[in-house]
Write an enzyme that holds these catalytic residues in place. Structure first.
Site: not given
Ligand code: FRU
Length: 712
Positions: A285, A287-288, A312, A345, A404, A459
């Site tokens: 997976w 993400n960011d 995730w 994170f 964060r 965020e």
């Molecule tokens: C945004 C988020 C961030 C965090 C990360 C965790 O998608 O929630 O705020 O650092 O993903 O994976």
């Protein structure tokens, strides 16, 4: 019909058998429509065993047959007990499936000897979002052999997870449920492949060296029929004796299926079907995007990554590098969680060209990154080998607050570093103030001082200056958050002063974007997470959006951000097998009469451009291999699948560029005034491109499609 299986009378009366591997005795399988001789009090257990999930409950799974004991009858608020007839213990173990709340003494099953609780077990859930899965549990009852006992299932809890689920109670000489499984091996390869079955029970796996835990993660370990092999990178442990440890069902073979491997497997179909123009992690997976930075001719893309699963979890920083923002080479994981529960994170990276941090050891500039360690706070790491390996600053965390996602920025005017970081104040008096961005400053990336906070932002902040129309004397600061909303204003190194309302350039499957630090020629290059773009039945999931260059331009509505695919996309597409399917000067659309162009192959990687002269048409629909893109002239909106964006016309025209790939369409309107990211799987049966005007006439100017994946 009452089909409850109880211990047969002869067995009930039989003396305790000597413990050998005798056949299991079913105490109750709860397959009947009543509880039979079991006695229910209160309301929670309903009129009889439930047929699976009850009204208002999350999906219940892991029970055997059609029915189970489920005390969610009328929800969590109801209470009651369910008590078995007396029976004699005559096997080594009492085993059962249990799920539901983890409230000791309140959502539980008890073994009663002479009316007293001799054993007890609860469900495993105490948090929102847990799962309604039943798992095996076993009590060793050898010390109670021959005793007359009862089982009592209790629901005395009324709040969240105030219910218990039980099924398939056995007496057995074989333990069911988890036990610590171990496998030892000497690491001789780069990777260990771990079989994953999405949806299987999550197991917590540890790697130990000399008794010390060096990795710990959760994984849906496959017992059979793995969906894919996750790759655990064990390069750092070459030559060492490694112990793999996991709590697994006693009959599990999963650890035996872990196989050493040197190469990442490349040859499967799944690999060949990867998107061609978008970054996906080879396994697991993402993400960011994190730590975007240009350094020594390489674009670095770090990213939120679960190497061990399709969903995730287990947050690491994955890492890839590229020379052209389009072809990415995956490198070993950059940041590992320091320990279970302390996840890595999101965050950012900078080139500390002046060595303000003193971290530099070699001749290359040092890279410094800030990330959120969920267990500690905002942390600093540095790399003197072009981002390949990272060292923790020994005084981490450098900032502790409730939030964060630190974004590091060099503020030239004040010669200081700035950290823009998402900050949550749950007790703030207004909703606006609960979520904000805090700014900290530092001379050296190590000592940070709070400077200010701005309310009303989500965020993953980004903060950067940008020249309006390229005029360096006329620049604005952009403050950008995960939801794609941004404001323009001034930033003096400590405080952001807004000069605009919130605007948005990206729509659709797009989240948590970040721009690169240190991009050459002052370019502001952005990559977002194509949030929600799924790759079902593949070993990877989610993709990054295509890199775009951001510019600030005056429009009739004021100064706005524009997003346009980086020029490297054109350069790369010229180097590809490339077939121009359509390239004509003008195509007049008569209302209701659809124009169809046969594409001839699957359009799964393409670049389409055209200008739409709206004319008198009410709607213009362009359908690319079965997927309609609709411009609604009345509403001035562009829609594709689940995504809609407002669109303006310029002298009656809208220009469109559509970049298609194996998981997405990205539509750039009016040279980047709006950008849409849309998760989409190209049809491999509909091989047409169609245009249709309704309600009036329209003209397509210079429609052109290049198939970037032409095979012949
Ligand atoms: C945004 C988020 C961030 C965090 C990360 C965790 O998608 O929630 O705020 O650092 O993903 O994976």
């Amino acid at each position: 019909m009452y089909k409850l299986v109880l211990v047969s009378l002869s067995l009930l009366l039989a003396p305790a058998a000597a413990f050998g591997a005798e056949a299991d005795v079913i105490v109750a399988d709860f397959e009947g429509d009543s509880y039979g001789e079991w006695v229910a009090t209160g309301e929670a257990f309903g009129p009889g065993p439930a047929k699976g999930t009850l009204s208002g409950q999350m999906h219940v799974e892991g029970y055997e047959g059609q029915r189970l004991v489920n005390s969610f009858f009328k929800g969590d608020a109801t209470t009651g007990t369910l008590t078995s007839p007396e029976f004699t213990l005559q096997r080594k173990f009492v085993c059962f499936l249990i799920g539901g709340g983890q409230h000791e003494g309140k959502t539980c099953i008890n073994l009663l000897v002479a009316g007293k609780v001799a054993r007890t077990a609860t469900g495993t859930n105490d948090k929102p979002g847990g799962s309604e899965r039943l798992d095996w549990h076993s009590w060793d009852v050898s010390d109670l052999a021959g005793k007359k006992v009862r089982l009592q299932i209790v629901d005395a809890a009324t709040g969240g997870w105030g219910h218990v689920n039980v099924d398939h109670i056995l007496q057995s000489d074989t333990r069911r449920g988890s036990q610590l499984a171990r496998r030892e091996l000497v690491v001789a390869t780069n990777y260990l492949q771990l079989p994953v079955k999405t949806g299987a029970a999550k197991r917590r796996v540890k790697f130990l060296i000399d008794g010390r835990t060096v990795r710990e993660f959760e994984i849906e370990l496959a017992e059979k029929d793995a969906d894919f092999q996750a790759l655990a990178d064990v390069r750092p442990f070459k030559g060492k004796a490694l112990t793999i440890e996991a709590l697994l069902p006693s009959d599990s073979n999963a650890l035996n299926a872990v196989t050493p491997s040197d190469e990442q497997p490349l040859s499967s179909d799944a690999d060949q079907n990867r998107p061609g123009l978008h970054f996906t992690s080879r396994r697991g997976w993402l993400n960011d995007p994190n730590g975007l930075v240009q350094h020594a001719g390489e674009w670095h893309l770090f990213y939120q990554h679960n190497p061990y699963g399709w969903s995730w979890g287990n947050m690491h920083w994955g890492h890839a590098v590229s020379k052209d923002l389009l072809h990415w080479t995956e490198l070993p994981t950059a940041l590992y969680p320091q320990q279970w529960g302390d996840w890595a994170f999101s965050g950012s990276a900078v080139v500390d060209a002046r060595n303000t941090s003193g971290f530099k050891t070699g001749s290359d500039d040092v890279l410094v990154a800030a990330y959120t360690s969920t267990g500690r706070g905002e942390c600093i790491v540095f790399s003197n080998d072009r981002g390949r390996t990272w060292t923790e600053f020994d005084k981490n965390p450098v900032v502790k607050h409730n939030g964060r996602d630190p974004k590091l920025v060099w503020h030239a005017a004040s010669s200081r570093w700035v950290m823009a970081v998402y900050d949550e104040q749950p007790d703030a008096p207004t909703a606006e103030a609960k979520q904000g961005i805090s700014f900290f400053t530092s001379p050296d990336l190590k000592e940070w001082t709070f400077a200010s906070r701005i309310d009303g932002f989500y965020e993953c902040p980004d903060l950067f200056p940008l020249a309006i129309d390229g005029d360096k004397a006329n620049q604005k600061w952009v403050l950008y958050a995960a939801d794609g909303k941004y404001v323009l204003g001034d930033f003096d190194g400590k405080t952001f002063t807004k000069e605009s309302g919130k605007h948005q350039v990206w729509f659709g499957n797009f989240y948590a974007a970040q721009t690169f630090d240190n991009a050459p020629n002052g370019r502001r290059v952005q990559i977002g997470w194509g949030q929600g773009i799924e790759f079902k039945n593949r070993p990877f999931n989610q993709q990054m959006t295509i890199p775009v260059e951001l510019t600030l331009r005056p429009t009739s509505r004021g100064v706005r951000l524009f997003a346009w695919p980086v020029k490297e996309v054109e350069a790369a597409s010229q180097g590809r097998a490339h077939a121009t399917i359509l390239s004509i000067d003008r195509l007049k659309l008569v209302p209701g009469r659809e124009v169809t162009v046969t594409v001839g192959g699957t359009l799964d990687q393409f670049d389409l451009t055209l200008e739409l002269e709206v004319g008198t048409a009410e709607k213009i629909t362009l359908t690319v291999c079965g997927t309609p893109i609709v411009y609604d002239a009345k509403q001035k909106k562009l829609a594709c699948r689940h995504v809609t964006a407002p669109v303006s016309t310029c002298q009656g025209r809208v220009s469109l560029r559509v970049i298609g790939d194996r998981g997405s369409l990205e539509i750039f309107v009016n040279k980047g005034e709006a950008a849409l990211s849309i998760g989409h799987t190209p049809s491999d049966t509909d091989r047409t491109w169609k245009a249709l005007a309704t309600g009036g006439e329209a003209t397509l100017h210079r429609p052109s499609i290049a198939n970037l994946n032409a095979t012949e």
